[in-house]
Design an enzyme around this catalytic site. Structure first.
Site, mmCIF file in Angstrom:
data_model
loop_
_atom_site.group_PDB
_atom_site.id
_atom_site.type_symbol
_atom_site.label_atom_id
_atom_site.label_comp_id
_atom_site.label_asym_id
_atom_site.label_seq_id
_atom_site.Cartn_x
_atom_site.Cartn_y
_atom_site.Cartn_z
ATOM 1 N N ASP A 1 6.370 -2.877 -2.976
ATOM 2 C CA ASP A 1 5.582 -2.133 -2.443
ATOM 3 C C ASP A 1 4.777 -2.408 -1.151
ATOM 4 O O ASP A 1 4.232 -1.698 -0.386
ATOM 5 C CB ASP A 1 4.227 -2.457 -3.737
ATOM 6 C CG ASP A 1 3.169 -1.573 -3.169
ATOM 7 O OD1 ASP A 1 3.014 -0.475 -3.312
ATOM 8 O OD2 ASP A 1 1.915 -2.365 -2.684
ATOM 9 N N ASN B 1 -6.031 -4.937 0.485
ATOM 10 C CA ASN B 1 -6.082 -4.217 1.937
ATOM 11 C C ASN B 1 -7.173 -4.561 2.604
ATOM 12 O O ASN B 1 -8.423 -4.688 2.128
ATOM 13 C CB ASN B 1 -5.173 -3.118 2.086
ATOM 14 C CG ASN B 1 -6.278 -2.042 1.585
ATOM 15 O OD1 ASN B 1 -7.443 -2.237 1.471
ATOM 16 N ND2 ASN B 1 -5.691 -1.070 1.280
#
Length: 380
Positions: free
Chosen positions: A255, A66
């Site tokens: 996810d 991320n």
């Protein structure tokens, strides 16, 4: 970027070292903790050693993480499933007979013990710990390695269940070659785990029959405000030799949706803390359209539980109807820019169904909290 470039240059060295430690199919035999008790395959073509381990390694790249540099939980889940599929498929073909591919049926609760970052190397070690007539239990450990310092840490532990499907007929489940246990207690404990997961799979299949519906102009901190969906057309790159989706691909998409729900709710950096049991109720074939939906079910002071549902739609086959393919609960935590845990905005359930799911989520949270406090494991 300098660290990443150096990491990439050292990648081949790490792969060479990992390969050097793969001795006669024994897997990674360097120093690591949490080793499994040895078992051995039976049969004329059995190629598993007493340790029966399979290890894969890969360096973490920017597209695996991320914006804060933490590797996505879905990326790790996908690597876990790949290692499990390798060792279970290898074992199921260890005797003469009809060839097969092991398909993922269930993933037990998986805790993310420590974050993994860009530039680190993930070592995923899988080992068969139990077999029934038609299923294989695989336990997986994930270690992250800083290749500049050599430091390693345990990041994940998971248990997966696979079933062998014939290459000639995808709907035919084959028998699993037996294994020999070093202790009788291993087989007895494995049988208990098998019966428990079998019962829970049946209960979960019929519990998650509802569909996430969109709501116009929802209020902040409500279930409707953060709920999210992702629509994906299943292509060849998503599929196995059979032409149905890899379990790891499905878990990664689940996810991603859960992460979107968590980020919308708290509007901070979020990371996967754990995944409750993921149940795969039915196969998803190539060409199907899948809808992955996520909704917040419960919040504690510093964690969020998100239910994720996967529905498959055989759009080119009018004889089949849309069906529930998989379901799971994901737990996320909110982090500051410095990586410290932050309080989570409290969820406001509105409908009776939302209030019921909130209380069920609270029960799961308290149960796991009590389990952690009563069975705390020493960190490596």
């Amino acid at each position: 970027m300098k660290l990443l470039a150096r990491a990439l240059r050292l990648c081949e060295f790490v792969r060479h070292e990992s390969s050097r430690r793969l001795v006669a199919g024994r897997g990674y035999v360097g120093p690591q903790r949490g080793c499994f008790a040895p078992i051995q395959a039976v049969g004329p073509r059995a190629n598993l050693s007493p340790s029966g381990a399979c290890t894969t390694s890969r360096i973490m790249r920017p597209d695996d993480a991320n914006v804060a540099g933490n590797v996505h939980g879905g990326t790790i889940l996908k690597m876990i499933e790949e290692a499990g599929a390798i060792i279970s498929t290898r074992h199921c073909n260890s005797q003469n007979g009809e060839r097969c591919v092991a398909a993922l049926a269930r993933v037990e609760r998986t805790d993310f013990l420590s974050p993994m970052c860009i530039g680190e190397v993930a070592h995923v070690s899988a080992e068969i710990t139990y077999t029934s007539k038609h299923s294989v239990e695989v336990q997986v450990n994930v270690l992250s390695e800083n290749i500049l310092t050599g430091a390693k840490k345990l990041t994940n532990k998971a248990t997966l269940w696979y079933v062998p499907l014939s290459l000639k007929n995808v709907d035919k489940v084959l028998e699993v070659p037996p294994v020999v246990y070093s202790r009788q207690e291993q087989e007895e404990e494995g049988r208990k785990r098998y019966e428990a997961q079998k019962l829970e799979r049946m209960e979960t299949k019929w519990r998650n029959g509802d569909i996430v519906q969109p709501v116009l102009n929802p209020e902040p901190n409500t279930v409707s405000y953060s709920q999210s969906s992702l629509i994906h057309l299943v292509g060849p790159s998503d599929c196995t030799l059979h032409g149905f989706v890899h379990g790891g691909v499905t878990m990664k998409l689940m996810d991603e949706v859960a992460g979107i729900v968590a980020a919308r709710h708290c509007k901070t950096n979020i990371v996967t803390a754990s995944v409750d049991a993921i149940n795969f109720h039915d196969k998803i074939r190539k060409g199907f359209v899948i809808t992955i939906s996520g909704r917040m079910t419960f919040t504690s002071n510093k964690s969020m539980e998100i239910e994720v549902l996967v529905d498959a739609d055989p759009v080119v086959d009018s004889s089949q109807k849309r069906y529930r393919a998989a379901s799971a609960f994901f737990t996320y935590v909110s982090l500051s820019q410095e990586g410290r845990s932050l309080p989570v905005p409290q969820l406001v359930p509105e409908t009776e169904d939302e209030k019921k799911r909130f209380e069920e989520g609270k029960g799961r949270y308290l149960q796991m909290k009590a389990k952690r406090q009563g069975h705390a494991e020493p960190q490596p």
